[in-house]
Enzyme design. Structure first.
Site, PDB file in Angstrom:
ATOM      1  N   ALA A 116       1.072  -0.927   0.657  1.00 35.16           N
ATOM      2  CA  ALA A 116       0.102   0.039   0.141  1.00 35.16           C
ATOM      3  C   ALA A 116       0.760   1.270   0.114  1.00 35.16           C
ATOM      4  O   ALA A 116       1.741   1.424  -0.807  1.00 35.16           O
ATOM      5  CB  ALA A 116      -0.965   0.137   1.125  1.00 35.16           C
ATOM      6  N   SER A 117       0.298   2.293   0.746  1.00 34.04           N
ATOM      7  CA  SER A 117       0.846   3.474   0.625  1.00 34.04           C
ATOM      8  C   SER A 117       1.980   3.802   1.203  1.00 34.04           C
ATOM      9  O   SER A 117       3.634   5.230   0.613  1.00 34.04           O
ATOM     10  CB  SER A 117       0.491   4.828   1.275  1.00 34.04           C
ATOM     11  OG  SER A 117      -0.965   4.006   1.082  1.00 34.04           O
TER      12      SER A 117
END
Lengths: 375, 640
Positions: free
Chosen positions: B330-331
């Site tokens: 993810a981020s």
């Protein structure tokens, strides 16, 4: 009746000595006692220093020596006169053993008399030579063919009965006792040679029809012990390891690893010679064989000195049978002969053979001490 | 009177002579046969003596191997993680017992014996030699030992035996690091035989099955000793002839700090997830936490099938999530993507992207949404990382292209084994054109690249890989294999294990590192940073990045509502970070499955570990313990 000669008088004088009075032959007794002492030492070692077993052995020895003294008191002539009834009773007991005997390990050797168990084949070891000696010396020697043949029949009857039990060791000993009588009586060499030929021809018959599976196995194992190192070859291999590792002077009393660590089977009975060889080495073996030779020599001397043919052949036969014991036993534990259950005479732990052997020596002593010096 | 008078006329002298002749022949025969016996015995006893002597010794002398004591395992502070404890068992020698049944009944009055115990015992009695000691009951408690001990005088042939068994005092918190030992299986035995190690393992019962116990099995095991014993024909030992003592295995000092490890494990509180903390300066693994876990002590004595079935639950406690769990990053990949873009001159420190709340490929209708529906407006690299702006990174990914992304990320070790010193590890997936073709037989689509911009789609990482990449990022591209083992102590002294450097990541412009560092500092330190609330009052400066990974793809128009979604479908919370900002000493990755937002769920664990690690006065590794243990033998090399 002749008057005693001067030399006989001296002999007579000697015969009044204590040993003659109680009908004991000192040299023979000394030889026997030496062997019995060795026996106690080795049994003590082979049993893992078991005082209980040595005590039991001492009791047996005491009993057997007592029997020897008793038998030594019986004049040989009495034995000769009892030959027929003894033989008849012996054969009947053998038949009874085959019919009603109690069996153990596939062999039927014991007759249960209620109070005690009794092994008739054992007494036959002495009854048979008495019987054959009596029969063959009734007639002039050397015996005629006819008498030899009848002698064979007398020998064969109990031999086969015992072989049927089956007890190969005892039947060999009994057959040899009878045959020694015939040999010493002067059976002609022609017959001896044809007998050897006949036995050779008999071997295949014996192998296929008379021998039990376990007996055949013993012979096969004897021929190739290494093929079955954990099975039936185990005894022979372990025994040879024990003997060989003893070397010249042995590992010392109570220090034989093969026997103390129980790799050696039957070490206080049939394989006791291996224990002796391991712990006392070739030197110990030489001493033992020397004692045996001395006893045999003394036995043959007694036979030669005996005054009548019956005593002569009987004494000779008992002595030579004694030799067969030790030859078969030592031969088997050192891998020369197949394993047949024959103890090392006067050394192996166990009562039956001890009594028979000492009673035999009692007869020898009787023969030697009942001589009359009135030739 | 004379017997010969009774029969026919006989030639007494001739008969006598005949007998003497025969007797002499017989005696000669006797002598010959005795010579035969004697020469045969001479052959055996003198000629073949050596051979038979050897065979007699072969019969009686046996070598009995003695197992070495297994080396102990400590953490970096010298706290014991794996030790050997005596375990008492009740044993009976049937040879010395008159009535076994009676004795067992007697024991049954003193301590509880289950029917199973008895059944196993009597079966065993039948299967073993009478002089062998047979276990009636294992793992006696202190009370049971005492109860039996005071009654031993009335129980001949009964004894209490103590054996060393592995014990893990910290239980489940370190299972996936330390591993455990258990009985050697048939398969392992085959391997031991193949490696010609039978002699080494001849007396050993247990072998390392997992983790450090398995990886460093050879160091921990030691060298067996042996006894030369004399045995009888049944194999019973009669006496000892010689004794060579075993050499115990090496003691291992791990880089793990139990304080960090336990704190993280406690904070995960049974939730599914993982925490990995590394020292960026050398790759030392300070914490490697997996949750849920299980008690390794269960396996040491053989786990019951019931207890084992429990471990096969949906939460999969047997999996080492820290090294085997493959999660979408993810981020948390955004800093590295930004770095790649700077490196490729796609963006600069000042370049600005306008975020309307979505990103759209030219000529394609599909919109890639930002997490703020109304968008972040004008965004530069700092704002993009501080706020975790998706649109900015859709654009960056699109402009970098798949080839640049996968090549750059591989330099940080994604999609590859980290080289940590345990066997349980997965490489996870760093997707590329070639990978997709091989895996799915499909070409790479631009849409796939866009998803990579927010660390979704095919890209997966293990928590350890993630921590390792953060560590490398924090120290300007220096990179090390993560290492659990710090030092080993044998009889020859202490050996420090050197760091294992990997090819450093060198950028064209070193300033690019600093840009990313500054941006990540904002995440933790600026008001409005996604982890600001967590770090605001810390007395050190730190940097980090939050992440929230979708577990299932939600359709374009569905709004993600935490409370309404089933727990297993909730987002994974992720956090990466390092501290102190100026000179990093600890780099961390935290992943908690289905916990929602990374800033609120995962970052607090990082904060707690930073606090512990940075507050303490750093002391030289292992020195206090080692000096106390064997001051003469210790050779301390300089601290790593």
């Amino acid at each position: 009746m002749m008057m005693p000669s001067k030399s006989a008088e001296r002999g007579y004088a000697r015969s009044v000595s204590l040993s003659n009075k109680i009908h004991i032959d000192i040299p023979l007794l000394l030889g026997i006692l030496t062997l019995l002492s060795i026996s106690m030492m080795i049994v003590y070692s082979a049993s893992g220093a078991s005082i209980t077993m040595v005590k039991a052995q001492i009791i047996r020895i005491g009993f057997a020596l007592m029997m020897m003294f008793i038998v030594a008191q019986i004049p040989p002539d009495t034995l000769r006169r009892w030959a027929y009834p003894l033989f008849a009773i012996g054969v009947c007991l053998l038949i009874a053993t085959l019919l009603f005997g109690s069996s153990s390990k596939g062999a039927q050797r014991w007759l249960d008399l209620g109070i005690t168990k009794f092994q008739p084949s054992e007494s036959m070891k002495l009854i048979l030579p008495i019987m054959v000696a009596h029969y063959i010396t009734k007639h002039p020697l050397p015996p005629s063919l006819k008498h030899v043949m009848i002698g064979f029949v007398i020998v064969l009857l109990p031999t086969l009965l015992i072989a049927k039990q089956p007890d190969l060791g005892t039947s060999i000993l009994i057959a040899s006792a009878g045959l020694f009588v015939l040999f010493l009586a002067g059976m002609s060499w022609k017959i001896i040679l044809s007998l050897v030929a006949a036995i050779s021809a008999f071997v295949p018959f014996l192998w296929f029809f008379l021998m039990h599976g376990y007996q055949r196995q013993r012979v096969l194992t004897f021929l190739h012990p290494e093929t079955d190192p954990l099975g039936s070859g185990y005894h022979i291999i372990q025994s040879k390891i024990a003997i060989g590792s003893g070397g010249l002077s042995g590992k010392g009393w109570l220090n034989g690893t093969q026997s103390q660590l129980e790799f050696l089977p039957e070490r206080h009975t049939d394989f006791i010679f291996s224990v002796l060889s391991e712990e006392f080495g070739l030197i110990g073996v030489a001493i033992l064989l020397t004692i045996y030779l001395f006893i045999i020599g003394r036995g043959l001397f007694i036979a030669a000195k005996a005054q009548d043919p019956f005593s002569r052949v009987l004494a000779g036969s008992i002595t030579l049978t004694f030799f067969v014991y030790l030859f078969v036993n030592i031969g088997m534990v050192s891998g020369l002969l197949p394993v047949v259950g024959v103890p090392l005479p006067l050394v192996s732990y166990g009562g039956t053979s001890m009594v028979t052997l000492l009673v035999g020596f009692g007869i020898l002593m009787s023969i030697h001490t009942h001589r009359r010096f009135n030739k | 009177m004379l017997s010969s008078n009774r029969s026919h006329i006989r030639n007494v002298t001739a008969e006598n002579n005949l007998f003497i002749r025969r007797a002499i022949i017989a005696f000669i025969g006797v002598i010959l046969l005795v010579i035969l016996l004697f020469s045969n015995l001479y052959q055996i006893q003198i000629k073949s003596h050596d051979d038979y002597q050897t065979r007699a010794n072969g019969n009686r002398i046996k070598l009995v191997p003695i197992a070495p004591n297994r080396g102990l395992i400590f953490d970096r502070n010298g706290l014991i993680l794996a030790e050997n404890r005596p375990v008492h068992s009740l044993e009976l020698v049937s040879e010395q017992i008159k009535n076994i049944k009676q004795t067992v009944d007697k024991i049954g009055h003193l301590i509880m014996l289950t029917d199973d115990d008895k059944k196993r015992f009597f079966k065993s009695v039948k299967a073993h030699r009478r002089y062998k000691s047979i276990v009636l009951k294992n793992k006696l408690t202190a009370t049971q030992v005492a109860k039996i001990s005071v009654n031993l005088h009335a129980l001949p042939g009964v004894s209490i035996e103590a054996r060393l068994k592995r014990f893990y005092p910290f239980g489940s918190s370190l299972t996936h690091v330390v591993g455990y030992v258990a009985k050697i299986t048939k398969k392992e035995l085959t391997r031991i035989n193949r490696n010609n190690e039978e002699a080494i393992y001849a007396a050993t019962r247990d072998i390392g099955k997992q983790g450090v116990e398995k990886y460093y099995q050879r160091l921990l095991h030691g060298t067996p000793g042996h006894q030369e014993v004399e045995v009888n024909n049944r194999g019973r030992v009669i006496r000892i002839l010689s004794y060579t003592p075993p050499v115990h295995g090496q003691d291992l000092y791990l880089n793990i700090d139990v304080k960090l490890q336990n704190k993280a494990f406690k904070m995960l509180a049974g939730r599914r997830g993982s925490v990995v903390a590394l020292d960026p300066n050398n790759g030392n693994v300070l914490a490697l936490v997996t949750s849920p876990s299980y008690d390794p002590n269960l396996f040491v004595h053989g786990i019951s099938s019931k207890a084992y079935k429990k471990l096969l639950s949906r939460d999969k406690p047997l999996i080492n999530r820290a090294t085997q769990g493959a999660y979408p990053p993810a981020s948390t990949v955004k800093p590295l993507l930004a770095l790649a873009a700077l490196e490729k001159n796609i963006i600069s420190e000042n370049s600005i992207v306008y975020d309307p709340g979505w990103f759209k490929l030219p000529n394609v209708e599909r919109k890639f949404k930002d997490h703020l529906a109304w968008g972040h407006g004008k965004v530069d690299i700092y704002r993009a990382l501080e706020k975790s702006c998706n649109t900015y990174f859709y654009d960056v990914a699109y402009r970098l292209g798949i080839d640049n992304i996968s090549q750059f990320m591989e330099r940080f070790g994604f999609g590859e084994y980290t080289g940590i010193d345990i066997h349980e590890e997965k490489s996870a997936i760093m997707p590329s054109r070639g990978w997709k073709q091989a895996r799915y037989g499909q070409p790479w689509y631009i849409g796939d690249t866009i998803s990579l911009g927010i660390g979704q789609s095919y890209w997966t990482v293990t928590p350890l890989q993630l921590a390792k990449s953060v560590a490398a990022l924090s120290v300007n591209g220096q990179s090390f294999s993560p290492q659990l083992l710090g030092a080993s102590q044998s009889e020859n002294g202490l050996i420090q294990i050197p760091a294992h450097p990997l090819t450093p990541i060198i950028l064209k412009n070193d300033d690019n590192w600093r840009i990313i560092h500054r941006a990540m500092r904002k995440v933790n330190q600026s008001i409005g940073g996604t982890a600001y609330k967590v770090f605001k009052d810390a007395d050190y400066v730190s940097a980090g990045k939050t992440g929230t990974a979708q577990v299932v793809s939600l359709s374009e128009d569905t709004k993600y509502e935490k409370d309404k979604i089933k727990e297993r479908l909730r987002d994974n919370a992720i956090y990466i970070g390092y501290a102190p900002y100026e000179k990093p000493e600890i780099a961390i990755s935290v992943i908690i499955e289905n916990a929602g937002h990374g800033g609120s769920s995962a970052a607090p664990i990082a904060r707690a570990l930073f606090d512990i690690h940075l507050s303490k006065i750093p002391r030289p590794l292992h020195s206090s313990i080692v000096n106390a243990k064997s001051p003469t033998k210790t050779k301390l090399s300089s601290t790593l």
